[in-house]
Scaffold this motif. Structure first.
Motif, PDB file in Angstrom:
ATOM      1  N   ARG A  22       0.834  -1.208   0.000  1.00 55.00           N
ATOM      2  CA  ARG A  22       0.000   0.000   0.000  1.00 55.00           C
ATOM      3  C   ARG A  22       0.861   1.247   0.000  1.00 55.00           C
ATOM      4  O   ARG A  22       0.527   2.256  -0.618  1.00 55.00           O
ATOM      5  CB  ARG A  22      -0.919  -0.004   1.223  1.00 55.00           C
ATOM      6  N   ALA A  23       1.966   1.207   0.728  1.00 58.23           N
ATOM      7  CA  ALA A  23       2.843   2.372   0.810  1.00 58.23           C
ATOM      8  C   ALA A  23       3.369   2.770  -0.555  1.00 58.23           C
ATOM      9  O   ALA A  23       3.523   3.948  -0.851  1.00 58.23           O
ATOM     10  CB  ALA A  23       4.003   2.081   1.755  1.00 58.23           C
ATOM     11  N   LEU A  33       5.611   9.182  15.346  1.00 60.50           N
ATOM     12  CA  LEU A  33       6.927   8.909  15.905  1.00 60.50           C
ATOM     13  C   LEU A  33       6.881   8.630  17.410  1.00 60.50           C
ATOM     14  O   LEU A  33       6.382   9.449  18.189  1.00 60.50           O
ATOM     15  CB  LEU A  33       7.848  10.109  15.670  1.00 60.50           C
ATOM     16  N   ASP A  34       7.386   7.476  17.798  1.00 57.69           N
ATOM     17  CA  ASP A  34       7.717   7.164  19.197  1.00 57.69           C
ATOM     18  C   ASP A  34       6.563   7.418  20.172  1.00 57.69           C
ATOM     19  O   ASP A  34       6.795   7.867  21.307  1.00 57.69           O
ATOM     20  CB  ASP A  34       8.942   7.969  19.641  1.00 57.69           C
ATOM     21  N   HIS A  71     -10.139   8.311   1.568  1.00 53.21           N
ATOM     22  CA  HIS A  71      -8.949   7.666   1.011  1.00 53.21           C
ATOM     23  C   HIS A  71      -7.858   7.739   2.079  1.00 53.21           C
ATOM     24  O   HIS A  71      -7.045   8.668   2.087  1.00 53.21           O
ATOM     25  CB  HIS A  71      -8.491   8.354  -0.271  1.00 53.21           C
ATOM     26  N   PRO A  72      -7.826   6.780   2.995  1.00 53.52           N
ATOM     27  CA  PRO A  72      -6.881   6.838   4.117  1.00 53.52           C
ATOM     28  C   PRO A  72      -5.439   6.893   3.644  1.00 53.52           C
ATOM     29  O   PRO A  72      -5.073   6.294   2.624  1.00 53.52           O
ATOM     30  CB  PRO A  72      -7.164   5.534   4.878  1.00 53.52           C
ATOM     31  N   PRO A  73      -4.600   7.617   4.370  1.00 56.30           N
ATOM     32  CA  PRO A  73      -3.174   7.636   4.042  1.00 56.30           C
ATOM     33  C   PRO A  73      -2.515   6.325   4.459  1.00 56.30           C
ATOM     34  O   PRO A  73      -3.097   5.538   5.214  1.00 56.30           O
ATOM     35  CB  PRO A  73      -2.644   8.793   4.892  1.00 56.30           C
ATOM     36  N   GLN A  74      -1.316   6.099   3.973  1.00 50.46           N
ATOM     37  CA  GLN A  74      -0.501   5.034   4.545  1.00 50.46           C
ATOM     38  C   GLN A  74      -0.142   5.464   5.969  1.00 50.46           C
ATOM     39  O   GLN A  74       0.308   6.595   6.183  1.00 50.46           O
ATOM     40  CB  GLN A  74       0.767   4.821   3.738  1.00 50.46           C
ATOM     41  N   ILE A  75      -0.360   4.613   6.938  1.00 48.52           N
ATOM     42  CA  ILE A  75      -0.082   4.936   8.338  1.00 48.52           C
ATOM     43  C   ILE A  75       1.136   4.147   8.785  1.00 48.52           C
ATOM     44  O   ILE A  75       1.195   2.925   8.650  1.00 48.52           O
ATOM     45  CB  ILE A  75      -1.303   4.634   9.225  1.00 48.52           C
ATOM     46  N   VAL A  76       2.120   4.890   9.313  1.00 51.43           N
ATOM     47  CA  VAL A  76       3.374   4.277   9.755  1.00 51.43           C
ATOM     48  C   VAL A  76       3.624   4.637  11.214  1.00 51.43           C
ATOM     49  O   VAL A  76       3.650   5.817  11.572  1.00 51.43           O
ATOM     50  CB  VAL A  76       4.562   4.756   8.897  1.00 51.43           C
ATOM     51  N   GLY A 106      -2.906  -3.039   6.983  1.00 51.34           N
ATOM     52  CA  GLY A 106      -1.835  -2.449   6.190  1.00 51.34           C
ATOM     53  C   GLY A 106      -0.994  -1.399   6.878  1.00 51.34           C
ATOM     54  O   GLY A 106      -0.094  -0.832   6.253  1.00 51.34           O
ATOM     55  N   GLU A 107      -1.254  -1.113   8.162  1.00 50.38           N
ATOM     56  CA  GLU A 107      -0.407  -0.162   8.862  1.00 50.38           C
ATOM     57  C   GLU A 107       0.962  -0.794   9.124  1.00 50.38           C
ATOM     58  O   GLU A 107       1.077  -1.995   9.344  1.00 50.38           O
ATOM     59  CB  GLU A 107      -1.073   0.296  10.159  1.00 50.38           C
ATOM     60  N   VAL A 108       1.982   0.039   9.073  1.00 49.70           N
ATOM     61  CA  VAL A 108       3.363  -0.435   9.177  1.00 49.70           C
ATOM     62  C   VAL A 108       3.957  -0.012  10.520  1.00 49.70           C
ATOM     63  O   VAL A 108       3.742   1.107  10.977  1.00 49.70           O
ATOM     64  CB  VAL A 108       4.213   0.142   8.022  1.00 49.70           C
ATOM     65  N   VAL A 109       4.712  -0.914  11.132  1.00 49.86           N
ATOM     66  CA  VAL A 109       5.462  -0.609  12.353  1.00 49.86           C
ATOM     67  C   VAL A 109       6.942  -0.849  12.081  1.00 49.86           C
ATOM     68  O   VAL A 109       7.321  -1.916  11.599  1.00 49.86           O
ATOM     69  CB  VAL A 109       5.008  -1.485  13.533  1.00 49.86           C
ATOM     70  N   LEU A 110       7.756   0.164  12.365  1.00 53.23           N
ATOM     71  CA  LEU A 110       9.201   0.046  12.175  1.00 53.23           C
ATOM     72  C   LEU A 110       9.918   0.454  13.459  1.00 53.23           C
ATOM     73  O   LEU A 110       9.534   1.448  14.095  1.00 53.23           O
ATOM     74  CB  LEU A 110       9.674   0.939  11.027  1.00 53.23           C
TER      75      LEU A 110
END
Length: 213
Positions: A22-23, A33-34, A71-76, A106-110
């Motif tokens: 998706r990103a 962030l954090d 239209h949701p954004p990519q969520i990180v 589809g949300e991403v965690v880094l």
């Protein structure tokens, strides 16, 4: 034991999966962030920043609005990894995210170890250089400043939402010592980032940010 937030999100930090796909198609990103218990929750989980309740409430509102957009954004979600003995050391209760990520949607965690969330992570793969990046989270004078600066250097358009980031009071070493209140530190960094090219918006703008423009 780590909370449910920690255990559910840790598996994604090494998996591209749906979020990465998706990103690659998204040109709008919400970068959180954090937002961890170490800085947002009271003891024993954390040592909260002075305005933790307000910042956390605003982060929840922003995340809910982004998820509910047409239209949701990519969520990180970025999770800081502290050293041994720190509140945010891996698997400590304070390391867990205070906002539960929706990995299956589809949300991403880094996970990161440096202030700049692009350094040593796959964030550069998640966020294209032509993406508009909405940045919120902790801490204003460390991760947020460094990551916004890095995004600008890549060519991203960067939006920072007032009242949705925060930090601690700053103990001054030079010029007679003393303490600079967190609110003043946050304003200093906002001014610095705006001068560099970051667009500053308020909580009243949140819904419009995630609507098609």
């Amino acid at each position: 034991m780590p909370s449910s937030e920690s255990s559910s999100s840790s598996s994604l930090s090494s998996s591209p999966s749906l979020g990465m796909l998706r990103a690659q198609q998204s040109r709008r990103v919400l970068l959180i962030l954090d937002a961890q218990h170490a800085v947002l929750s009271p003891p024993p989980l954390g040592n909260p920043i002075p305005r933790a309740p307000t910042v956390l409430a605003n982060l929840k509102h922003i995340l809910a609005t982004a998820r509910g957009a047409s239209h949701p954004p990519q969520i990180v979600h970025i999770r800081n990894t502290g050293d041994r003995g720190e509140l945010d050391e891996p698997s400590a209760p304070g390391w867990a995210l205070a906002l539960e990520p929706k990995v299956d949607e589809g949300e991403v965690v880094l996970d990161k170890r440096k202030n700049n969330a692009f350094s040593g992570t796959r964030l550069g793969e998640v966020i294209s250089e032509d993406a508009e990046v909405v940045v919120v989270g902790l801490q204003t004078d460390f991760s947020l400043r460094a990551t916004c600066s890095a995004a600008l250097a890549r060519g991203n358009s960067v939006l920072l939402i007032r009242e949705a980031h925060g930090t601690y009071d700053r103990v001054e070493i030079l010029y007679g010592g003393g303490v600079t209140p967190a609110k003043q530190v946050e304003k200093e960094i906002e001014d610095e980032l705006e001068e560099a090219g970051v667009n500053l918006l308020g909580m009243e703008d949140v819904r419009a940010i995630f609507d098609d423009r």
